[in-house]
Design an enzyme around this catalytic site. Structure first.
Site, short mmCIF file in Angstrom:
data_model
loop_
_atom_site.label_atom_id
_atom_site.label_comp_id
_atom_site.label_asym_id
_atom_site.label_seq_id
_atom_site.Cartn_x
_atom_site.Cartn_y
_atom_site.Cartn_z
N ARG A 195 -9.50 0.75 8.74
CA ARG A 195 -8.96 -0.54 9.17
C ARG A 195 -10.05 -1.46 9.73
NH1 ARG A 195 -3.24 0.09 8.63
NH2 ARG A 195 -2.28 -1.61 9.74
N ARG A 203 12.02 -5.75 4.43
CA ARG A 203 11.70 -4.32 4.30
C ARG A 203 12.69 -3.47 5.11
NH1 ARG A 203 5.87 -2.05 5.34
NH2 ARG A 203 6.01 -3.29 7.23
N ARG A 230 -0.25 -9.40 13.03
CA ARG A 230 -0.86 -8.33 12.23
C ARG A 230 -1.71 -8.92 11.12
NH1 ARG A 230 4.31 -5.15 10.68
NH2 ARG A 230 2.93 -3.91 9.37
N ARG A 283 11.63 -1.95 10.68
CA ARG A 283 10.57 -1.52 11.59
C ARG A 283 10.44 -2.51 12.75
NH1 ARG A 283 5.30 -0.02 8.11
NH2 ARG A 283 4.31 -1.31 9.67
N LYS A 320 0.84 -1.22 0.00
CA LYS A 320 0.00 0.00 0.00
C LYS A 320 0.87 1.25 0.00
CE LYS A 320 -1.95 -1.18 3.93
NZ LYS A 320 -1.18 -2.43 4.19
P1 AP5 Z 1 4.94 -1.61 1.75
O1 AP5 Z 1 4.62 -0.77 0.57
O2 AP5 Z 1 5.71 -1.02 2.88
O3 AP5 Z 1 3.61 -2.35 2.28
P2 AP5 Z 1 2.39 -1.78 3.11
O4 AP5 Z 1 1.17 -2.46 2.61
O5 AP5 Z 1 2.41 -0.29 3.13
O6 AP5 Z 1 2.81 -2.39 4.52
P3 AP5 Z 1 2.68 -1.84 6.00
O7 AP5 Z 1 3.38 -2.84 6.87
O8 AP5 Z 1 3.13 -0.42 6.10
O9 AP5 Z 1 1.19 -1.97 6.23
P4 AP5 Z 1 0.46 -2.07 7.54
O10 AP5 Z 1 -0.91 -1.88 7.07
O11 AP5 Z 1 0.67 -3.24 8.39
O12 AP5 Z 1 1.19 -0.95 8.40
P5 AP5 Z 1 0.78 0.52 8.79
O13 AP5 Z 1 1.99 1.35 8.72
O14 AP5 Z 1 -0.44 0.98 8.08
O15 AP5 Z 1 5.71 -2.91 1.19
C1 AP5 Z 1 6.23 -3.90 2.08
C2 AP5 Z 1 7.59 -4.39 1.56
O16 AP5 Z 1 7.41 -5.09 0.32
C3 AP5 Z 1 8.58 -3.24 1.25
O17 AP5 Z 1 9.87 -3.66 1.58
C4 AP5 Z 1 8.44 -3.02 -0.28
O18 AP5 Z 1 9.65 -2.52 -0.87
C5 AP5 Z 1 8.12 -4.44 -0.76
N1 AP5 Z 1 7.20 -4.44 -1.91
C6 AP5 Z 1 6.10 -3.63 -2.08
N2 AP5 Z 1 5.47 -3.95 -3.24
C7 AP5 Z 1 6.17 -5.00 -3.78
C8 AP5 Z 1 6.00 -5.78 -4.95
N3 AP5 Z 1 4.99 -5.55 -5.83
N4 AP5 Z 1 6.89 -6.78 -5.20
C9 AP5 Z 1 7.93 -7.01 -4.33
N5 AP5 Z 1 8.14 -6.30 -3.20
C10 AP5 Z 1 7.28 -5.30 -2.92
O19 AP5 Z 1 0.35 0.31 10.31
C11 AP5 Z 1 1.28 -0.02 11.32
C12 AP5 Z 1 0.56 -0.06 12.66
O20 AP5 Z 1 0.01 1.24 12.97
C13 AP5 Z 1 -0.65 -1.01 12.75
O21 AP5 Z 1 -0.27 -2.32 13.07
C14 AP5 Z 1 -1.48 -0.34 13.84
O22 AP5 Z 1 -0.95 -0.59 15.12
C15 AP5 Z 1 -1.28 1.15 13.56
N6 AP5 Z 1 -2.29 1.69 12.64
C16 AP5 Z 1 -2.05 2.26 11.41
N7 AP5 Z 1 -3.19 2.67 10.85
C17 AP5 Z 1 -4.19 2.35 11.73
C18 AP5 Z 1 -5.60 2.52 11.69
N8 AP5 Z 1 -6.24 3.06 10.65
N9 AP5 Z 1 -6.30 2.06 12.76
C19 AP5 Z 1 -5.69 1.53 13.83
N10 AP5 Z 1 -4.36 1.33 13.92
C20 AP5 Z 1 -3.61 1.75 12.87
#
Ligand code: AP5
Length: 210
Positions: free
Chosen positions: A88, A127, A166, A155, A13
């Site tokens: 979420r 990552r 997660r 991270r 994402k």
């Molecule tokens: P990346 O693009 O970083 O993936 P992502 O989907 O953004 O992953 P996140 O881990 O950031 O998502 P998340 O939803 O768990 O975390 P968030 O920060 O929102 O890609 C991942 C890896 O793969 C990278 O190394 C990239 O280079 C590689 N890659 C990408 N695309 C690729 C492809 N096509 N092919 C190969 N490799 C690829 O949330 C973190 C925490 O914050 C949550 O656990 C929660 O505690 C809190 N939080 C955040 N938002 C909320 C909310 N709305 N409500 C409640 N808690 C929340």
């Protein structure tokens, strides 16, 4: 344009959202990024959020909704936004609907990135983030440039055990949003998230142009 990027942790994402934001000229509102900045800066918000994030749990809705309202009130979001990591759960989706409606805005599309769990675990373990630029890389699939290679970090919530939790939280609370939006008058576009990054970006843009 207002878009939601929906997908499991590590589905891509953030990677797709940053590129879309640049191409479409609208900001990416990534609740996870906002929370990580707050944790790093040691603000009240960061102190409230850290425990939940480290455990792979969702941060309480009221905290998140405050962040989203604030981000949408920014001048740069007047033409739209890309929501990454929000909503979420169903309650956040309902609140987003109200917030958009109050502002005379509407959702244009929900993009779902489909990626199997085992691919996710591999992605998360490789990552790395550049603390200076905020850019996200992968040691194998998208390596950092030489000038950033020595400073990239992992991270804290990317340990395998936390990633698996997660994924459970995603399945229970976030995945039901796909059906939620399919029942509403907004296009839901499912894309194969295992394709190479650039190819996937093209696919998303072509779906948005339809
Ligand atoms: P990346 O693009 O970083 O993936 P992502 O989907 O953004 O992953 P996140 O881990 O950031 O998502 P998340 O939803 O768990 O975390 P968030 O920060 O929102 O890609 C991942 C890896 O793969 C990278 O190394 C990239 O280079 C590689 N890659 C990408 N695309 C690729 C492809 N096509 N092919 C190969 N490799 C690829 O949330 C973190 C925490 O914050 C949550 O656990 C929660 O505690 C809190 N939080 C955040 N938002 C909320 C909310 N709305 N409500 C409640 N808690 C929340």
């Amino acid at each position: 344009m207002h878009l939601i990027l929906l997908g499991a942790p590590g589905a891509g994402k953030g990677t797709q959202g940053s590129q879309l934001a640049e191409t479409l000229g609208i900001p990416k509102i990534a609740t996870g990024d906002i929370l990580r900045t707050a944790v790093r800066e040691g603000t009240d918000l960061g102190r409230k959020a850290q425990e939940y994030m480290d455990a792979g749990e969702l941060v309480p809705d009221e905290v998140i909704l405050g962040l989203v309202r604030e981000a949408l009130a920014n001048e740069e979001a007047r033409r739209g936004a890309i929501f990454d990591g929000f909503p979420r759960n169903v309650s956040q989706a309902e609140s987003l609907g109200k917030i958009l409606e109050e502002g005379g805005r509407a959702l244009d599309a929900v993009i779902v990135l489909d990626v199997p769990d085992e691919v996710i675990v591999e992605r998360m373990s490789g990552r790395r983030t550049d603390p200076v630029s905020g850019e996200v890389y992968h040691i194998k699939f998208n390596p950092p440039p030489p000038e950033a290679a020595d400073r990239v970090v992992q991270r804290p919530d990317d340990r395998e055990e936390t990633v698996r939790h997660r994924l459970e939280v995603y399945t229970e609370q976030t995945a039901p949003l796909i059906a939620y939006y399919e029942e509403r008058p907004v296009p839901v576009e499912r894309v194969e998230g295992t394709r190479p990054i650039a190819e996937l970006q093209e696919e998303i843009l072509s779906r948005l142009r339809r």
